[in-house]
Write an enzyme that holds these catalytic residues in place. Structure first.
Site, PDB file in Angstrom:
ATOM      1  N   LEU A 109       0.850  -1.189   0.000  1.00 35.39           N
ATOM      2  CA  LEU A 109       0.000   0.000   0.000  1.00 35.39           C
ATOM      3  C   LEU A 109       0.890   1.245   0.000  1.00 35.39           C
ATOM      4  CD1 LEU A 109      -2.937   0.403  -0.245  1.00 35.39           C
ATOM      5  CD2 LEU A 109      -3.170   0.419   2.221  1.00 35.39           C
ATOM      6  N   HIS A 110       1.642   1.417  -1.103  1.00 41.26           N
ATOM      7  CA  HIS A 110       2.496   2.586  -1.278  1.00 41.26           C
ATOM      8  C   HIS A 110       2.067   3.270  -2.555  1.00 41.26           C
ATOM      9  CE1 HIS A 110       5.618  -0.390   0.486  1.00 41.26           C
ATOM     10  NE2 HIS A 110       4.842   0.069   1.424  1.00 41.26           N
ATOM     11  N   ALA A 111       2.618   4.465  -2.781  1.00 38.09           N
ATOM     12  CA  ALA A 111       2.500   5.142  -4.063  1.00 38.09           C
ATOM     13  C   ALA A 111       1.076   5.093  -4.613  1.00 38.09           C
ATOM     14  CB  ALA A 111       3.500   4.560  -5.060  1.00 38.09           C
TER      15      ALA A 111
END
Lengths: 562, 88
Positions: B14-16
């Site tokens: 759950l990045h970028a």
């Protein structure tokens, strides 16, 4: 003087430095003469202005830059950040100082997480600078525009900067901070900008200094001699000519054909791949048809997509991989079991066999699309581990009307028994990413063991050699599809080990084509032998480079074969 | 209030971009949404900074709560976002 960094791509640039403005000074921590509500109003106003500006830049930039800029806009309007700012304002701080401190605390948290998240810290710094500049009514930091072509030198570029670079003016990029996964690197790659990132010594460069940015050799040469400058100019011209040259079929210097194929994930990229000289498709991934789906698409739906793809490559070879589910791309209707080690679990052909109806439908749709078009369709199974699986898949594919059926070699057991495996099927294609993961026992999704994921490792090359030899003996084609084929020097090694075709992202085709044309079949074999004899990945890469240097030194350079 | 535990499908965690899509959806839902990483304390799902600083990776399980508005529909949509691989 030479500065070391990490080169992105293979380009060279020569020109005068322009430094990007250093960041604004840290706002002084003094008591505000305004009340906290009034300061909060100021902060909110500037945060909103910056968010809107970033949003606007994103819309203008499009592509992956837009996602990054929109994420930055959301950071500017983040509710947790605003809570933090308000808390600091309650202590009597100025809006400038409170904004600075709030961003800095989040920045510290991201930087402390290391790796990818630490790289995002620069995104946050950029938003912070813009907001403080807006509060101080100063011009926002950004890319300079000196009115002539230049090499931009910056601490690190934020997405907002890279997205708005005027490519006609920017000859190259050098950053002092920032690693190979920073935004600067990602965008430089995407837009083919010559870049060297993480050149720590570049801080001492001044605007007006003449530099050579040599991405291929991970170097920045400061104040080059006339000879160095002339050599750089020559390489720039060569590279330009290479990109503009009419695309010819891939071949070695002695004329041995090495068809260069494209890796595609949907039919959309077909036209662009053909334009860049793809002689067919070496890996067509079919997962896109199945991802986001609760159940498998119908035969008719699949047939339409395959027909579209095959029509784009009339008269050419197209290798389609049947559904490769599991591990990093789980599909609910194929494998819903929770596995401890999904990379070693029910994936690839193993999962398809469990749900044979899905495999049968896919092969039926492919055979129908093949019959309706003029392309030469080959179909292969992923994650084959033994001869029995190769036999099973080949028989099933033939039964359903596929003319050429083969297997992917990604598991060491398959590579070790390549002679028996290839006797049971029509061709092999080596997936170097997974083959490296399984050979080195290092999860390719895991950053902590990323250094093991290097296809130059002689253990991996040795397995490729085993497949190449079996292919030669049995007269079976052996392709490579995987990032390894996109590395111009490694491509030569792979051909020397017996690969008969190479498949890669279309953007890598021109460099690989030019690299292959420099060496004869015998050269490639000698270079491959040097790499195979090395003790590790870095040593193999160096050995190949040295061997390549000595074989080309012995050539009659004036008579390149066309 | 409704609650559900879900496994992260995005191969980059759950990045970028996945974090952006998720936070956007949470903010636009009009409901109070929280997300908690396996055993951690819940944070505001409409805050991209709070979400990315959880360091949520591919395969992690997170617990979502939705309070207010059309709770079930919002939860359904967010669960789908989290379980899909946007980097595919």
């Amino acid at each position: 003087m030479e500065l070391q960094g990490t080169g992105i791509g293979l380009g060279v640039a020569l020109g005068p430095v322009v430094r990007m403005a250093e960041p604004l000074p840290e706002p002084v921590d003094r008591p505000s003469h305004l009340d906290p509500d009034r300061e909060a109003e100021r902060a909110r106003g500037s945060l909103a202005v910056v968010a809107a500006e970033l949003q606007g830049r994103g819309a203008k930039a499009g592509g992956s830059a837009q996602d990054v800029l929109e994420a930055q806009a959301m950071m500017a309007e983040d509710p947790t950040l605003m809570d933090d700012i308000v808390k600091r304002l309650a202590d009597g701080k100025t809006a400038e100082r409170a904004v600075f401190e709030a961003f800095a605390s989040f920045r510290e948290m991201l930087a402390g997480m290391g790796g990818y998240m630490a790289e995002r810290a620069a995104d946050l710094d950029d938003v912070s600078q813009r907001v403080i500049a807006n509060l101080l009514k100063l011009p926002a930091p950004g890319v300079p525009n000196p009115g002539h072509p230049f090499v931009l030198v910056a601490r690190d570029l934020a997405p907002a900067d890279t997205a708005t670079l005027d490519l006609d003016q920017v000859l190259g990029l050098v950053t002092i901070d920032g690693g190979p996964t920073s935004h600067t690197a990602i965008l430089a790659r995407e837009k083919s900008i010559v870049a060297v990132v993480g050149a720590t010594g570049a801080g001492q460069l001044d605007s007006g200094d003449q530099v050579i940015v040599d991405a291929e050799n991970d170097l920045v040469i400061v104040g080059p001699s006339p000879d160095q400058a002339a050599a750089a100019q020559e390489r720039i011209a060569e590279r330009k000519a290479r990109a503009a040259a009419p695309v010819t079929p891939g071949a070695l210097a002695d004329g041995t054909p090495v068809p260069l194929l494209a890796n595609l994930g949907s039919a959309d990229g077909a036209a662009a791949a053909v334009e860049l000289g793809a002689e067919g498709v070496g890996l067509f991934r079919t997962e896109f048809l199945f991802l986001d789906a609760q159940q498998a698409p119908t035969v008719r739906e699949q047939q339409e997509q395959y027909t579209r793809l095959l029509n784009a490559f009339a008269g050419k070879k197209v290798v389609v991989r049947v559904l490769d589910a599991g591990a990093d791309k789980p599909l609910s209707f194929l494998n819903d079991a929770d596995e401890e080690n999904p990379a070693l679990g029910l994936r690839g052909i193993r999962a398809l066999r469990e749900s044979e109806a899905i495999l049968r439908e896919q092969l039926t749709a492919l055979a129908a699309a093949d019959a309706a078009t003029d392309a030469d369709l080959w179909v292969m199974a992923p994650m084959v581990a033994n001869v029995e699986e190769a036999r099973y898949f080949t028989a099933l594919a033939k039964e359903l009307g596929i003319r050429t059926a083969g297997v992917m070699i990604e598991v060491p057991s398959a590579a070790l028994l390549a002679d028996r495996l290839l006797a049971a099927t029509d061709f092999a294609s080596i997936g170097t990413n997974d083959l490296t993961q399984y050979t080195m026992a290092a999860d390719r999704m895991l950053g902590t063991v990323a250094t093991f994921q290097n296809p130059w490792h002689p253990a991996v090359l040795s397995l490729v050699a085993s497949v190449g030899e079996a292919g030669r003996e049995l007269g079976r084609p052996v392709g490579i599809c995987g990032e390894a084929a996109a590395d111009p020097m490694l491509a030569v090694v792979l051909v020397g080990l017996g690969a008969t075709t190479l498949s890669m992202s279309p953007s890598a085709l021109a460099d690989v084509r030019a690299s292959l044309a420099r060496y004869t079949k015998d050269d490639a074999i000698a270079i491959a032998r040097a790499a195979l004899a090395a003790e590790g990945a870095a040593e193999a890469q160096q050995a190949a480079k040295d061997a390549a240097g000595s074989v080309t030194a012995g050539h009659d350079v004036s008579a390149p074969q066309s | 209030m409704v609650e559900r535990t879900v496994q992260i499908g995005s191969s980059h965690g759950l990045h970028a971009r996945p974090a952006k899509l998720f936070t956007q959806a949470a903010a636009e839902s009009g409901a109070q949404v929280t997300i908690a990483k396996d055993g951690g304390s819940p944070v505001n799902a409409a805050s991209i900074l709070a979400v990315i600083s959880q360091g949520i990776d591919h395969g992690d399980t997170v617990t979502l709560t939705v309070d207010g508005g059309d709770e079930d529909a919002v939860l359904e949509r967010l669960v789908e976002l989290l379980s899909t691989d946007h980097d595919g």
